[in-house]
Design a protein around this motif. Sequence first.
Motif, mmCIF file in Angstrom:
data_model
loop_
_atom_site.group_PDB
_atom_site.id
_atom_site.type_symbol
_atom_site.label_atom_id
_atom_site.label_comp_id
_atom_site.label_asym_id
_atom_site.label_seq_id
_atom_site.Cartn_x
_atom_site.Cartn_y
_atom_site.Cartn_z
ATOM 1 N N VAL A 1 0.889 -1.268 -0.153
ATOM 2 C CA VAL A 1 -0.041 -0.139 -0.022
ATOM 3 C C VAL A 1 1.005 1.357 0.177
ATOM 4 O O VAL A 1 0.704 2.230 -0.832
ATOM 5 N N ASP A 2 1.801 1.241 0.862
ATOM 6 C CA ASP A 2 2.739 2.670 1.060
ATOM 7 C C ASP A 2 4.022 2.691 0.556
ATOM 8 O O ASP A 2 4.660 3.534 0.460
ATOM 9 N N GLU A 3 4.357 1.243 0.112
ATOM 10 C CA GLU A 3 5.773 1.267 -0.354
ATOM 11 C C GLU A 3 6.871 1.606 0.656
ATOM 12 O O GLU A 3 6.762 1.555 1.733
ATOM 13 N N ALA A 4 7.658 2.143 0.238
ATOM 14 C CA ALA A 4 9.146 2.264 1.160
ATOM 15 C C ALA A 4 8.601 3.293 2.331
ATOM 16 O O ALA A 4 9.262 3.160 3.362
ATOM 17 N N GLU A 5 8.145 4.159 1.879
ATOM 18 C CA GLU A 5 7.712 5.183 2.778
ATOM 19 C C GLU A 5 6.929 4.670 4.097
ATOM 20 O O GLU A 5 7.383 5.155 5.225
ATOM 21 N N GLY A 6 6.179 3.648 3.904
ATOM 22 C CA GLY A 6 5.357 3.110 4.913
ATOM 23 C C GLY A 6 6.105 1.822 5.744
ATOM 24 O O GLY A 6 5.938 1.650 6.776
ATOM 25 N N VAL A 7 7.062 1.412 5.089
ATOM 26 C CA VAL A 7 7.953 0.109 5.392
ATOM 27 C C VAL A 7 9.002 0.795 6.287
ATOM 28 O O VAL A 7 9.131 -0.065 7.630
ATOM 29 N N GLU A 8 9.779 1.846 6.184
ATOM 30 C CA GLU A 8 10.905 2.268 6.892
ATOM 31 C C GLU A 8 10.165 2.389 8.566
ATOM 32 O O GLU A 8 11.022 1.816 9.287
ATOM 33 N N PRO A 9 9.289 2.942 8.967
ATOM 34 C CA PRO A 9 9.008 2.949 10.306
ATOM 35 C C PRO A 9 8.776 1.584 11.062
ATOM 36 O O PRO A 9 8.897 1.540 12.448
ATOM 37 N N LEU A 10 8.453 0.845 10.340
ATOM 38 C CA LEU A 10 8.187 -0.726 10.827
ATOM 39 C C LEU A 10 9.243 -1.616 10.847
ATOM 40 O O LEU A 10 9.221 -2.794 11.760
ATOM 41 N N LEU A 11 10.356 -1.181 10.359
ATOM 42 C CA LEU A 11 11.534 -2.318 10.391
ATOM 43 C C LEU A 11 12.266 -2.512 11.773
ATOM 44 O O LEU A 11 12.573 -3.656 12.008
ATOM 45 N N PRO A 12 12.384 -1.485 12.668
ATOM 46 C CA PRO A 12 13.066 -1.678 13.755
ATOM 47 C C PRO A 12 12.186 -2.756 14.716
ATOM 48 O O PRO A 12 12.850 -3.770 15.248
ATOM 49 N N GLU A 13 10.833 -2.550 14.803
ATOM 50 C CA GLU A 13 10.002 -3.365 15.521
ATOM 51 C C GLU A 13 9.874 -4.911 14.909
ATOM 52 O O GLU A 13 9.913 -5.961 15.733
ATOM 53 N N TRP A 14 10.111 -5.131 13.484
ATOM 54 C CA TRP A 14 9.971 -6.134 12.842
ATOM 55 C C TRP A 14 11.200 -7.010 12.997
ATOM 56 O O TRP A 14 11.175 -8.214 13.464
ATOM 57 N N ARG A 15 12.433 -6.438 13.227
ATOM 58 C CA ARG A 15 13.571 -7.071 13.321
ATOM 59 C C ARG A 15 13.558 -7.455 14.754
ATOM 60 O O ARG A 15 13.994 -8.767 15.299
ATOM 61 N N GLY A 16 13.098 -6.741 15.635
ATOM 62 C CA GLY A 16 13.045 -7.083 17.101
ATOM 63 C C GLY A 16 12.133 -8.253 17.333
ATOM 64 O O GLY A 16 12.282 -9.370 18.043
ATOM 65 N N SER A 17 10.907 -8.317 16.403
ATOM 66 C CA SER A 17 10.047 -9.448 16.718
ATOM 67 C C SER A 17 10.713 -10.755 16.223
ATOM 68 O O SER A 17 10.446 -11.767 16.781
ATOM 69 N N LEU A 18 11.348 -10.527 15.105
ATOM 70 C CA LEU A 18 11.927 -12.064 14.520
ATOM 71 C C LEU A 18 13.162 -12.478 15.451
ATOM 72 O O LEU A 18 13.405 -13.767 15.718
#
Length: 205
Positions: free
Chosen positions: A105-122
């Motif tokens: 939906v948002d492409e790179a602009e929407g993905v960037e803020p989610l990366l730190p939490e995503w890495r932590g959850s993995l």
Amino acid sequence: MMARRMEPTVRSSGRQTYSAAVTDLWERVGTALTRLERIAESPADVLVEEHSDELPGLQYSLHSGAELAVGIEPPATAEDLHEELVSALTEARDATAEVAYAVEVDEAEGVEPLLPEWRGSLFRVRLARLRALERTNALAAEARAAVPARRKAETRTGTPVSAIVATILILGGAFLFTAGAVLVAWPVWAAGLALFAGGFVLYRP
């Protein structure tokens, strides 16, 4: 309390059976988790351009793993740690779904803020799995053999030096792993994982 709606329950009659069940679970999700960690290394624009097609299938692998984990019945001594594993798998699945949706939906602009939490959850999935297995294996080892007299003496006189060093390695490794994942500094990530695993190897209760 963990949800119990999933179909086949793997009844663990002993600690060895539970360890085997978690090992089988990891064979199903470990490859997907490793791939997701590699994708999470990528900058947001590269992730969108090169990895968007992979995310739905990898997300489903985590979903299937979470379903399977709910069906595993741990021994009483491992219930809390197993619940932590189920929760970690669920959170990683949901975080991956959020990233996949943002890619669409948002492409790179929407993905960037989610990366730190995503890495932590993995990372939390790996941590929860190690905690569950190490606790189970340690209890199994205690059941197979009596504690040596030297260990008893150490217990009476204070905490063994090896336990202190192991604790430092585990905490330091977890910190470096998380920091490396968040900052995309993967040499730091790898060093943290090595320290974390070394702590468990050094001292087994």
